[in-house]
Design a protein around this motif. Structure first.
Motif, PDB file in Angstrom:
ATOM      1  N   LYS A   1       0.792  -1.195  -0.127  1.00 34.88           N
ATOM      2  CA  LYS A   1       0.089  -0.077  -0.116  1.00 34.88           C
ATOM      3  C   LYS A   1       0.722   1.251  -0.293  1.00 34.88           C
ATOM      4  N   ARG A   2       2.261   0.986   0.440  1.00 32.36           N
ATOM      5  CA  ARG A   2       2.972   2.387   0.591  1.00 32.36           C
ATOM      6  C   ARG A   2       4.378   1.988  -0.050  1.00 32.36           C
ATOM      7  N   ALA A   3       5.017   3.048  -0.633  1.00 30.65           N
ATOM      8  CA  ALA A   3       6.146   2.627  -1.511  1.00 30.65           C
ATOM      9  C   ALA A   3       7.223   2.337  -0.310  1.00 30.65           C
ATOM     10  N   ARG A   4       7.165   2.561   0.662  1.00 28.79           N
ATOM     11  CA  ARG A   4       7.978   2.457   2.019  1.00 28.79           C
ATOM     12  C   ARG A   4       8.128   0.981   2.638  1.00 28.79           C
ATOM     13  N   ASN A   5       7.104   0.227   2.082  1.00 29.58           N
ATOM     14  CA  ASN A   5       6.808  -1.042   2.662  1.00 29.58           C
ATOM     15  C   ASN A   5       7.412  -2.164   1.719  1.00 29.58           C
ATOM     16  N   LEU A   6       8.773  -2.214   1.884  1.00 31.20           N
ATOM     17  CA  LEU A   6       9.479  -2.987   0.798  1.00 31.20           C
ATOM     18  C   LEU A   6       9.901  -4.264   1.481  1.00 31.20           C
ATOM     19  N   ASP A   7      10.130  -5.175   0.504  1.00 31.29           N
ATOM     20  CA  ASP A   7      10.750  -6.514   1.210  1.00 31.29           C
ATOM     21  C   ASP A   7      11.957  -6.307   1.648  1.00 31.29           C
ATOM     22  N   SER A   8      12.662  -7.467   2.218  1.00 39.41           N
ATOM     23  CA  SER A   8      14.018  -7.144   2.925  1.00 39.41           C
ATOM     24  C   SER A   8      15.114  -6.975   1.912  1.00 39.41           C
ATOM     25  N   LEU A   9      15.031  -7.642   0.588  1.00 39.05           N
ATOM     26  CA  LEU A   9      15.874  -7.244  -0.495  1.00 39.05           C
ATOM     27  C   LEU A   9      16.034  -5.943  -0.816  1.00 39.05           C
ATOM     28  N   SER A  10      14.681  -5.227  -1.121  1.00 39.96           N
ATOM     29  CA  SER A  10      14.741  -4.176  -1.600  1.00 39.96           C
ATOM     30  C   SER A  10      15.285  -2.978  -0.735  1.00 39.96           C
ATOM     31  N   ARG A  11      15.227  -3.385   0.631  1.00 39.58           N
ATOM     32  CA  ARG A  11      15.657  -2.516   1.492  1.00 39.58           C
ATOM     33  C   ARG A  11      17.263  -2.096   1.670  1.00 39.58           C
ATOM     34  N   LEU A  12      17.923  -3.092   0.926  1.00 40.59           N
ATOM     35  CA  LEU A  12      19.368  -3.128   0.892  1.00 40.59           C
ATOM     36  C   LEU A  12      19.896  -1.637   0.091  1.00 40.59           C
ATOM     37  N   PRO A  13      21.119  -1.247   0.149  1.00 40.91           N
ATOM     38  CA  PRO A  13      21.716  -0.018  -0.492  1.00 40.91           C
ATOM     39  C   PRO A  13      21.835  -0.518  -1.807  1.00 40.91           C
ATOM     40  N   PHE A  14      21.835   0.594  -2.682  1.00 40.69           N
ATOM     41  CA  PHE A  14      21.947   0.220  -4.013  1.00 40.69           C
ATOM     42  C   PHE A  14      22.927  -0.471  -4.527  1.00 40.69           C
ATOM     43  N   GLU A  15      24.247   0.097  -3.822  1.00 41.61           N
ATOM     44  CA  GLU A  15      25.592  -0.641  -4.255  1.00 41.61           C
ATOM     45  C   GLU A  15      25.598  -1.975  -3.784  1.00 41.61           C
ATOM     46  N   ILE A  16      24.911  -2.285  -2.929  1.00 37.95           N
ATOM     47  CA  ILE A  16      24.931  -3.886  -2.491  1.00 37.95           C
ATOM     48  C   ILE A  16      24.102  -4.612  -3.780  1.00 37.95           C
ATOM     49  N   LEU A  17      23.016  -4.129  -4.091  1.00 38.89           N
ATOM     50  CA  LEU A  17      22.266  -4.767  -5.008  1.00 38.89           C
ATOM     51  C   LEU A  17      23.115  -4.815  -5.990  1.00 38.89           C
ATOM     52  N   GLN A  18      23.822  -3.947  -6.546  1.00 39.22           N
ATOM     53  CA  GLN A  18      24.598  -3.927  -7.863  1.00 39.22           C
ATOM     54  C   GLN A  18      25.646  -4.922  -7.638  1.00 39.22           C
ATOM     55  N   HIS A  19      26.166  -5.064  -6.479  1.00 31.82           N
ATOM     56  CA  HIS A  19      27.180  -6.449  -6.310  1.00 31.82           C
ATOM     57  C   HIS A  19      26.446  -7.378  -6.328  1.00 31.82           C
ATOM     58  N   ILE A  20      25.357  -7.821  -5.906  1.00 36.40           N
ATOM     59  CA  ILE A  20      24.643  -8.930  -5.971  1.00 36.40           C
ATOM     60  C   ILE A  20      24.278  -9.405  -7.491  1.00 36.40           C
ATOM     61  N   VAL A  21      23.671  -8.519  -8.190  1.00 36.67           N
ATOM     62  CA  VAL A  21      23.549  -8.827  -9.676  1.00 36.67           C
ATOM     63  C   VAL A  21      24.626  -9.149 -10.583  1.00 36.67           C
ATOM     64  N   SER A  22      25.813  -8.854  -9.981  1.00 38.44           N
ATOM     65  CA  SER A  22      26.895  -9.059 -10.994  1.00 38.44           C
ATOM     66  C   SER A  22      27.163 -10.583 -10.820  1.00 38.44           C
ATOM     67  N   PHE A  23      26.693 -11.280  -9.844  1.00 39.00           N
ATOM     68  CA  PHE A  23      27.005 -12.729 -10.102  1.00 39.00           C
ATOM     69  C   PHE A  23      25.742 -13.625 -10.504  1.00 39.00           C
ATOM     70  N   LEU A  24      24.890 -12.979 -11.038  1.00 40.71           N
ATOM     71  CA  LEU A  24      23.751 -13.503 -11.656  1.00 40.71           C
ATOM     72  C   LEU A  24      23.795 -13.917 -13.055  1.00 40.71           C
ATOM     73  N   ASP A  25      23.121 -14.943 -13.832  1.00 41.82           N
ATOM     74  CA  ASP A  25      23.337 -15.172 -15.038  1.00 41.82           C
ATOM     75  C   ASP A  25      22.202 -14.426 -15.878  1.00 41.82           C
ATOM     76  N   SER A  26      22.225 -14.594 -17.243  1.00 41.76           N
ATOM     77  CA  SER A  26      21.312 -13.733 -18.064  1.00 41.76           C
ATOM     78  C   SER A  26      19.753 -14.072 -17.682  1.00 41.76           C
ATOM     79  N   MET A  27      19.618 -15.425 -17.459  1.00 46.51           N
ATOM     80  CA  MET A  27      18.208 -15.981 -17.125  1.00 46.51           C
ATOM     81  C   MET A  27      17.707 -15.693 -15.851  1.00 46.51           C
ATOM     82  N   SER A  28      18.469 -15.375 -14.748  1.00 46.07           N
ATOM     83  CA  SER A  28      17.895 -14.542 -13.643  1.00 46.07           C
ATOM     84  C   SER A  28      17.829 -13.087 -13.585  1.00 46.07           C
ATOM     85  N   LEU A  29      18.747 -12.541 -14.273  1.00 44.47           N
ATOM     86  CA  LEU A  29      18.597 -11.154 -14.264  1.00 44.47           C
ATOM     87  C   LEU A  29      17.259 -10.868 -15.309  1.00 44.47           C
ATOM     88  N   GLY A  30      17.168 -11.524 -16.297  1.00 41.47           N
ATOM     89  CA  GLY A  30      15.766 -11.039 -17.030  1.00 41.47           C
ATOM     90  C   GLY A  30      14.667 -11.340 -15.901  1.00 41.47           C
TER      91      GLY A  30
END
Length: 689
Positions: free
Chosen positions: A544-573
């Protein structure tokens, strides 16, 4: 300095021919310039006037990618262009592997009927892939090509085209007592023939679905030719009237003699003896071309017969024996006469009547006749050409005049079909059934695969560095080993058992292979240990609100960038479709792991022509999962454990004793089967007696 250059290339006379790395020629403005080294320090030395020329060859010059026109935004030094092409996002390869899958036999439907009733049918790799191929097959089969007689007839508005063609009927001239000049004037003034305007012709062409420029030009040529034929008809009528007057009042004039001379020497289709003169004056190719273009007019003017007369239809009759001494001494036999391919004269043949024996003789109403199945009948008609090379009911020409027609009609519950209906549209409301085999074959000698309806293509796009892994893991390891190796089925599958188990997994981590129906390809799903789920709470996807995010989306943007660098093309899509935040995170690695392609659109112009142009550049991720270099056997019970509880495994228990071969009388066996020892013993005993 540029004004003093005298060569056409814009260089000084000395500089144009100088290739010495240690040139010591003094600077002379009219003939030479200063000698410098490359400012990028590539090691080259040249005259100052060759700076622009060196920029086209310098290995350290910053240049765009060779595929920049196809969407690659990368810029690099020239020496790295070849290395970059291996990972270039615009260097896209489409997989062209193809395989065949044939329809199911009518006697083997037990397994396929039970397979779809299994709740875990989507987890079976070969079954899920067969459903995908069946969907493509049904979408590619058009009902109009197989059953044109069962298509709904569209009522088209009748447009009078008689006036658009033009022409003068000689019989009508005589019946209405009109001379040719009056009839032609009526025709050209619009009282008889109404000439269509340019807008009316374009509207008419669009209503007939022939709005292309080529058909329009064909119409114009047809109108012009018929109009010339109209004028020529009037001229022939004038000649006829003049000849009639000459018979009543025979007077020879110079004009009449000139017209007769032209009629005997001209090459027009309406002039007498034109074909004889053409045979003498032109070659065979030009003569045949003349017949092609003017054949209709030659028939109308009586210069050429519409069909071969019976007396000119040359066929050998009963041949009498002729002595042939040499090849050139053969004479045409006397029995050589005109005879058609039919043995009897058509006028003396017994009269035949066409009768429909399906309804009148059986005494069954048409409504009570059994209806054919749309899928089975359609696939059977497609198999006629694939396996036999021709249709069962096919029109065959016996000779140049006679044709044998073959007709085979069908009756369906869903007939008549729409003009653009496919087999998928016909069975859209019916329950899903599997009509193709789960086994595939990549090599076949039955037909030409390029035009086969039962040939399927992979058609997935990958980057150049991803394609080898896709072909190895998906096609080489999984798809080619589905039957009995990668996927093991129960030995009693032919009786209807749908049990199956996957025997392999990646060696480095635990994962399972499944088939994604949305992407139409195999995917790798890692198995996460249950201990990692401890303390994890499931959050509702509705926020209902934008701040009600899941635990993964609450991580800093830099950490999310580091996480997606290990994913394959299928998972990224898949991750890029979760939320707007994840889409922005995945976009940071799209140039390193994604691919770009041009989206084309068709632009049609007002004159009927069209062209294709690139509308935009689309970035996307491929369907490649993490590369698997080695597979190992999965820890699972053997198939024998399943056979103990398989409902299709029937044991045959016998309670009556059966005598073994060793329990029979030895003497009887020796009497029946004589050996060399027995024969010697019997012969010795006979001699002693």
């Amino acid at each position: 300095m540029g004004k003093n250059r005298t060569t056409s290339s814009g260089l000084h006379p000395h500089c144009e021919k100088c290739h010495n790395q240690n040139c010591k020629v003094p600077v002379d403005i009219p003939t030479s310039c200063i000698f410098i080294s490359c400012h990028l320090k590539c090691g080259a030395a040249f005259h100052l006037c060759k700076v622009e020329e060196h920029g086209l060859l310098c290995p350290k010059e910053i240049v765009p990618c060779l595929n920049s026109g196809y969407g690659c935004p990368m810029t690099m030094t020239r020496q790295r262009l070849a290395q970059h092409l291996e990972v270039c996002p615009a260097s896209v390869i489409t997989c062209t592997l193809e395989w065949n899958r044939w329809p199911v036999n009518e006697t083997d439907t037990t397994f396929y009927r039970n397979a779809l009733q299994d709740p875990n049918c989507t987890s079976q790799l070969d079954l899920a892939m067969a459903l995908r191929d069946q969907k493509l097959l049904f979408s590619s089969i058009q009902m109009k090509t197989l059953f044109p007689e069962l298509i709904e007839k569209m009522e088209e508005p009748e447009v009078p085209l008689d006036g658009a063609v033009g022409g003068v009927d000689p019989e009508r001239c005589k019946s209405q007592n009109l001379n040719p000049e009056e009839m032609l004037e009526i025709s050209l003034n619009g009282e008889e023939v109404q000439e269509l305007t340019q807008e009316e012709r374009l509207a008419l062409a669009k209503s007939k679905d022939v709005a292309c420029l080529e058909n329009y030009g064909m119409w114009e040529r047809m109108f012009a030719k018929e109009k010339e034929g109209c004028k020529q008809t009037v001229k022939n009528l004038e000649d006829t009237s003049c000849q009639t007057k000459d018979k009543e009042d025979p007077k020879v004039t110079p004009q009449n003699s000139n017209d007769a001379e032209i009629a005997r020497t001209g090459l027009a289709p309406w002039q007498d003896g034109v074909l004889d003169r053409l045979r003498k004056e032109v070659n065979v190719a030009e003569y045949n071309m003349y017949l092609v273009h003017n054949g209709c007019m030659l028939i109308n003017f009586g210069q050429l017969a519409a069909c071969t007369p019976k007396e000119k239809d040359f066929v050998y009759g009963n041949l009498e024996p002729i002595e042939v001494q040499t090849i050139r001494s053969f004479n045409v036999p006397i029995s050589f006469r005109a005879k058609r391919s039919h043995l009897k004269d058509p006028s003396q043949m017994v009269k035949k009547t066409d009768q429909n024996v399906d309804t009148s003789d059986l005494g069954i109403a048409i409504e009570e006749l059994p209806k054919a199945n749309e899928v089975e009948t359609t696939l059977l008609c497609c198999l006629e050409r694939e396996l036999k090379g021709h249709q069962i009911s096919e029109t065959v020409g016996t000779d140049g005049l006679y044709v044998d027609f073959g007709t085979q009609t069908y009756d369906f519950h869903s007939a008549p079909f729409k003009s653009d209906a496919s087999l998928a549209d016909v069975v859209a409301d019916q329950p899903q059934n599997l009509h193709v085999q789960i086994q595939t074959e990549c090599v076949t000698r039955r037909h030409n695969k390029s035009c086969s309806a039962f040939t399927y293509l992979c058609c997935h796009a990958f980057r150049r560095d991803e394609y080898p892994w896709h072909f190895r893991n998906v096609h080489g390891d999984i798809q080619s080993c589905l039957t009995g190796w990668f996927l093991q089925r129960c030995p009693l599958a032919y009786l209807g058992c749908t049990f199956s188990q996957k025997q392999f997994r990646p060696s480095k981590y635990r994962a399972t292979i499944s088939y994604d129906t949305d992407l139409s390809t195999f995917i790798l799903q890692p198995k996460v240990a249950a201990s990692l789920y401890k303390g994890v709470k499931t959050v509702s996807s509705e926020r209902k609100r934008a701040r009600n995010l899941d635990s993964l989306s609450r991580l800093p943007f830099e950490i999310l960038q580091h996480i997606v660098s290990f994913l394959d093309s299928m998972s990224l899509g898949r991750l890029s479709q979760v939320s707007q935040l994840m889409r922005e995170v995945c976009s940071t690695v799209v140039q390193q792991k994604g691919m770009v392609s041009l989206k084309w659109e068709k632009k049609t112009y007002s004159h009927g022509g069209f062209t294709w142009r690139a509308r935009k550049k689309a970035w996307e991720f491929s369907s490649l999962f993490s590369p698997v270099d080695k597979w190992v056997f999965e820890d699972m019970p053997p198939m024998a454990e399943h056979l103990k509880v398989c409902p299709f495994y029937q044991k045959e228990i016998r309670s009556e004793p059966v005598a073994l071969p060793s329990m029979t009388d030895v003497q009887e066996r020796r009497g029946k089967f004589q050996t060399l020892v027995n024969s010697v013993f019997i012969s010795d005993k006979t001699h002693e007696e």
